[in-house]
Design a protein around this motif. Sequence first.
Motif, mmCIF file in Angstrom:
data_model
loop_
_atom_site.group_PDB
_atom_site.id
_atom_site.type_symbol
_atom_site.label_atom_id
_atom_site.label_comp_id
_atom_site.label_asym_id
_atom_site.label_seq_id
_atom_site.Cartn_x
_atom_site.Cartn_y
_atom_site.Cartn_z
ATOM 1 N N PRO A 22 0.828 -1.209 0.000
ATOM 2 C CA PRO A 22 0.000 0.000 0.000
ATOM 3 C C PRO A 22 0.867 1.267 0.000
ATOM 4 O O PRO A 22 1.888 1.330 0.688
ATOM 5 C CB PRO A 22 -0.782 -0.100 1.304
ATOM 6 C CG PRO A 22 -0.633 -1.503 1.771
ATOM 7 C CD PRO A 22 0.633 -2.025 1.179
ATOM 8 N N ALA A 23 0.459 2.254 -0.785
ATOM 9 C CA ALA A 23 1.143 3.548 -0.751
ATOM 10 C C ALA A 23 1.040 4.086 0.681
ATOM 11 O O ALA A 23 -0.039 4.060 1.269
ATOM 12 C CB ALA A 23 0.510 4.507 -1.739
ATOM 13 N N PRO A 24 2.156 4.559 1.260
ATOM 14 C CA PRO A 24 2.173 4.862 2.691
ATOM 15 C C PRO A 24 1.551 6.184 3.121
ATOM 16 O O PRO A 24 1.379 6.413 4.307
ATOM 17 C CB PRO A 24 3.663 4.851 3.031
ATOM 18 C CG PRO A 24 4.332 5.233 1.762
ATOM 19 C CD PRO A 24 3.477 4.655 0.668
ATOM 20 N N VAL A 36 -10.484 10.316 -0.078
ATOM 21 C CA VAL A 36 -9.140 9.827 0.231
ATOM 22 C C VAL A 36 -8.206 10.330 -0.858
ATOM 23 O O VAL A 36 -8.493 10.203 -2.044
ATOM 24 C CB VAL A 36 -9.074 8.283 0.279
ATOM 25 C CG1 VAL A 36 -7.665 7.819 0.586
ATOM 26 C CG2 VAL A 36 -10.067 7.723 1.282
ATOM 27 N N SER A 37 -7.083 10.910 -0.454
ATOM 28 C CA SER A 37 -6.062 11.373 -1.387
ATOM 29 C C SER A 37 -4.765 10.653 -1.041
ATOM 30 O O SER A 37 -4.242 10.801 0.065
ATOM 31 C CB SER A 37 -5.882 12.890 -1.266
ATOM 32 O OG SER A 37 -4.920 13.340 -2.188
ATOM 33 N N THR A 38 -4.277 9.838 -1.979
ATOM 34 C CA THR A 38 -3.101 9.008 -1.749
ATOM 35 C C THR A 38 -1.952 9.487 -2.617
ATOM 36 O O THR A 38 -2.021 9.390 -3.854
ATOM 37 C CB THR A 38 -3.416 7.533 -2.065
ATOM 38 O OG1 THR A 38 -4.565 7.129 -1.314
ATOM 39 C CG2 THR A 38 -2.240 6.644 -1.734
ATOM 40 N N ASP A 39 -0.906 10.004 -1.983
ATOM 41 C CA ASP A 39 0.288 10.379 -2.735
ATOM 42 C C ASP A 39 1.047 9.101 -3.081
ATOM 43 O O ASP A 39 1.362 8.292 -2.213
ATOM 44 C CB ASP A 39 1.182 11.315 -1.915
ATOM 45 C CG ASP A 39 0.667 12.747 -1.913
ATOM 46 O OD1 ASP A 39 -0.435 12.989 -2.423
ATOM 47 O OD2 ASP A 39 1.388 13.621 -1.403
ATOM 48 N N GLU A 56 11.811 6.991 0.458
ATOM 49 C CA GLU A 56 10.373 7.286 0.402
ATOM 50 C C GLU A 56 10.166 8.794 0.251
ATOM 51 O O GLU A 56 10.525 9.567 1.133
ATOM 52 C CB GLU A 56 9.677 6.791 1.673
ATOM 53 C CG GLU A 56 8.204 7.079 1.717
ATOM 54 C CD GLU A 56 7.467 6.505 0.520
ATOM 55 O OE1 GLU A 56 6.763 7.288 -0.152
ATOM 56 O OE2 GLU A 56 7.598 5.294 0.239
ATOM 57 N N PRO A 57 9.572 9.263 -0.864
ATOM 58 C CA PRO A 57 9.422 10.702 -1.089
ATOM 59 C C PRO A 57 8.080 11.298 -0.648
ATOM 60 O O PRO A 57 7.886 12.492 -0.785
ATOM 61 C CB PRO A 57 9.555 10.807 -2.607
ATOM 62 C CG PRO A 57 8.916 9.545 -3.103
ATOM 63 C CD PRO A 57 9.273 8.494 -2.064
ATOM 64 N N THR A 58 7.151 10.487 -0.125
ATOM 65 C CA THR A 58 5.811 10.999 0.131
ATOM 66 C C THR A 58 5.527 11.329 1.582
ATOM 67 O O THR A 58 4.490 11.921 1.874
ATOM 68 C CB THR A 58 4.737 9.993 -0.343
ATOM 69 O OG1 THR A 58 4.856 8.793 0.417
ATOM 70 C CG2 THR A 58 4.872 9.695 -1.819
ATOM 71 N N PRO A 66 3.626 20.016 -6.100
ATOM 72 C CA PRO A 66 4.974 19.460 -6.203
ATOM 73 C C PRO A 66 6.011 20.490 -5.760
ATOM 74 O O PRO A 66 5.727 21.685 -5.704
ATOM 75 C CB PRO A 66 5.112 19.151 -7.695
ATOM 76 C CG PRO A 66 4.152 20.054 -8.378
ATOM 77 C CD PRO A 66 3.025 20.288 -7.405
ATOM 78 N N ALA A 67 7.208 20.024 -5.467
ATOM 79 C CA ALA A 67 8.334 20.916 -5.176
ATOM 80 C C ALA A 67 8.675 21.711 -6.439
ATOM 81 O O ALA A 67 8.286 21.338 -7.549
ATOM 82 C CB ALA A 67 9.542 20.099 -4.732
#
Length: 189
Positions: A22-24, A36-39, A56-58, A66-67
């Motif tokens: 799962p995306a963390p 729900v918003s999942t990066d 891990e970038p999120t 974004p940066a």
Amino acid sequence: MVRRVVTGHDENGKAIVVSDGPAPFAITNPQRPGYVSTDIWRTNAMPATIVAKPEEPTLGPRRQLPAKHGTVIRINRIMPETEGIRHMSAAQSKQLFAALGNEQASTFGKTGRHPLMHRTQTIDYVIVLAGEIYCVLDASEVLLKAGDIMVQCWTNHAWSNRSNAPCDIAFVLIDGAYDADLAAKLDGH
């Protein structure tokens, strides 16, 4: 939950799966039940630096954008719009965007068209994965259905799910900067 598979390289340079699960980083918002918003991933440079085993970038505080010179991909689940959303005040709208990490994006107090109106200096690739949703613009709107793709070019907009089912959307946000002529027209809007 969104499954995310990340690849990389082993010590010999062979391609491998670095992580699979799962995306963390997913957020919800009590003002939007079921949202729900999942990066999925973020980059912070162009060209993006490629390493053997990416960190891990999120993680960290929620950032909608974004940066500088970066990108973000996220999956949003947007539930059918409630009366609470339709009748939200400008202050409540700003509060909702603050929870997303970008209070200044809210433009509802300026336009009044839809409580979730906002603008960001990004080009967004929008891919409707399931369901349907309206993209509300300043003077028009367009219905997008599963399989449709929109390229959102820094425009003032809101997402309005008027159906009776959730809408799942993939967003790829790319950092951008307004052309000087366009920026001058947008001042005060």
